[in-house]
Design a protein around this motif. Structure first.
Motif, PDB file in Angstrom:
ATOM      1  N   ASN A  10      49.694  -7.400 -29.043  1.00  0.00           N
ATOM      2  CA  ASN A  10      48.306  -7.307 -28.583  1.00  0.00           C
ATOM      3  C   ASN A  10      47.773  -8.721 -28.303  1.00  0.00           C
ATOM      4  OD1 ASN A  10      45.570  -6.815 -28.166  1.00  0.00           O
ATOM      5  ND2 ASN A  10      45.516  -5.167 -29.676  1.00  0.00           N
ATOM      6  N   LYS A  11      47.978  -9.171 -27.080  1.00  0.00           N
ATOM      7  CA  LYS A  11      47.642 -10.557 -26.737  1.00  0.00           C
ATOM      8  C   LYS A  11      46.164 -10.856 -26.912  1.00  0.00           C
ATOM      9  CE  LYS A  11      49.748 -12.406 -23.262  1.00  0.00           C
ATOM     10  NZ  LYS A  11      50.167 -12.803 -21.879  1.00  0.00           N
ATOM     11  N   ARG A  12      45.308  -9.936 -26.503  1.00  0.00           N
ATOM     12  CA  ARG A  12      43.865 -10.188 -26.598  1.00  0.00           C
ATOM     13  C   ARG A  12      43.431 -10.325 -28.041  1.00  0.00           C
ATOM     14  NH1 ARG A  12      39.843  -6.359 -23.306  1.00  0.00           N
ATOM     15  NH2 ARG A  12      41.032  -7.372 -21.643  1.00  0.00           N
ATOM     16  N   ARG A  15      44.812 -13.654 -29.667  1.00  0.00           N
ATOM     17  CA  ARG A  15      44.122 -14.835 -29.175  1.00  0.00           C
ATOM     18  C   ARG A  15      42.721 -14.945 -29.746  1.00  0.00           C
ATOM     19  NH1 ARG A  15      45.938 -15.474 -22.750  1.00  0.00           N
ATOM     20  NH2 ARG A  15      48.039 -16.304 -23.234  1.00  0.00           N
ATOM     21  N   ASP A 186      49.795 -19.407 -27.215  1.00  0.00           N
ATOM     22  CA  ASP A 186      48.352 -19.153 -27.234  1.00  0.00           C
ATOM     23  C   ASP A 186      47.573 -20.448 -27.423  1.00  0.00           C
ATOM     24  OD1 ASP A 186      48.855 -16.501 -26.873  1.00  0.00           O
ATOM     25  OD2 ASP A 186      48.505 -15.909 -28.952  1.00  0.00           O
TER      26      ASP A 186
END
Length: 350
Positions: A10-12, A15, A186
């Motif tokens: 889950n990149k969002r 970050r 990131d």
């Protein structure tokens, strides 16, 4: 409960968590804020200088560029400290004395244009506040050693980084291939955003401050104003504050101008400030910050007030760049350099 693999995927989310963690880390290390910001500013400017030289001379090593430049800067600082710092200290003291005498003079009390100002200054007890400010200045001077140490360390760190920027790039890429490569990827993402917003705005504001100070100093010399060196230093520092700096500098300049040449000099100073502000608005900002978010005046002052409360004096200088950085993170606005100066990226630091 979310698993580690799902969190990484889950990149969002990751970050966002990283951003909160970085903000918390900087808050814990806020006592070192001056060192961080000065190091970043010196490094940003020196790396940009190296890259601009390498565009014309690709085979030039960074160390060949940075060593003579830093030697010239050191020589200039030594010359300035030896010749101008005593004058600045002396002229600053005279400037405070002149302001206090003018405030207590009969002209200040009897002039119809200054009666309202005088009454207001009486209400806020300016005389006592000036004495308090002088005492605070003495305390600040006693801490100049600590600030000087931060400047020296920042200068030294930026020199080592820039002179070995290629080796730093190679070393930094190794983290991207590590077991926690996603974390450093990131960090690189935020670093790129930071360079493309904060760095660009700070660089542009420095250039604007230099031009504003030069124009103001030339005008003050023509007007034969006293303590020009001290006034030039004050104007330069205040010019680093977006929008509000011009308004703040108008107050002491007007008082000193009136004490020298009466209301005529005040008019001259107001005209000078208006012209310089127009040059900044219609020429310098388009030249140095062509696509920067032009914040409404209300937001500008709110940001300055809040950032000064949270960060202190540094907040007046870096509050706007930090806000623009978050606008970029949120996707509200993406800042870039103008076409003649291509968009900076983290490649300069990799």
């Amino acid at each position: 409960m979310i698993s580690y693999d799902k969190f990484v995927a889950n990149k969002r989310l990751r970050r966002f968590v990283l951003l909160i963690a970085v903000i918390g880390l900087f808050y814990l290390l806020r006592s070192m804020m001056s060192l961080f910001l000065l190091t970043f500013t010196f490094t940003f400017l020196s790396v940009q200088l190296v890259r601009s030289v390498q565009k014309r001379f690709p085979k030039v090593k960074p160390v060949w560029v940075i060593v003579p430049v830093y030697l010239l800067i050191i020589a200039g600082l030594v010359f300035a400290v030896a010749n101008y710092v005593p004058q600045i200290v002396s002229q600053t003291g005279k400037m405070f004395t002149s302001l206090q005498k003018f405030y207590q003079s009969d002209d200040m009390k009897s002039n119809i244009y200054l009666t309202a100002v005088y009454d207001y200054l009486q209400q806020i007890n300016l005389d006592a506040q000036i004495k308090t400010a002088v005492a605070q200045a003495v305390n600040y001077i006693s801490s100049v050693g600590a600030m000087g140490l931060n400047i020296f360390l920042s200068f030294l760190l930026s020199f080592f980084y820039t002179s070995q920027v290629e080796q730093m790039n190679v070393f930094g890429r190794q983290f991207l291939d590590s077991s926690y490569g996603w974390l450093f990827d990131d960090l690189r993402y935020y670093g790129q955003k930071f360079v493309n917003t904060f760095g660009v705005v700070i660089e542009a504001q420095l250039m604007i401050a230099v031009v504003n100070t030069a124009l103001t100093t030339i005008t003050l010399l023509f007007m034969k104003m006293p303590s020009v060196i001290a006034l030039a230093v004050m104007v330069f520092i205040l010019s680093l504050i977006p929008v509000a700096g011009v308004i703040i500098s108008l107050i002491p300049l007007s008082f000193i101008g009136y004490s020298v040449g009466g209301i005529r000099y005040v008019v001259y100073i107001i005209i000078m400030i208006i012209i310089i502000h127009m040059i900044e608005t219609y020429f310098l900002n388009p030249q140095f910050m062509s696509s920067m978010t032009h914040l409404p005046i209300f937001f500008t002052f709110v940001i300055l007030i809040v950032s000064e409360e949270l960060i202190g004096t540094w907040g007046l200088i870096i509050g706007i760049p930090i806000f623009v950085f978050f606008l970029d993170i949120l996707g509200v606005h993406s800042i870039q350099k103008n076409e003649s100066k291509k968009k900076l990226s983290l490649k300069k630091f990799r």
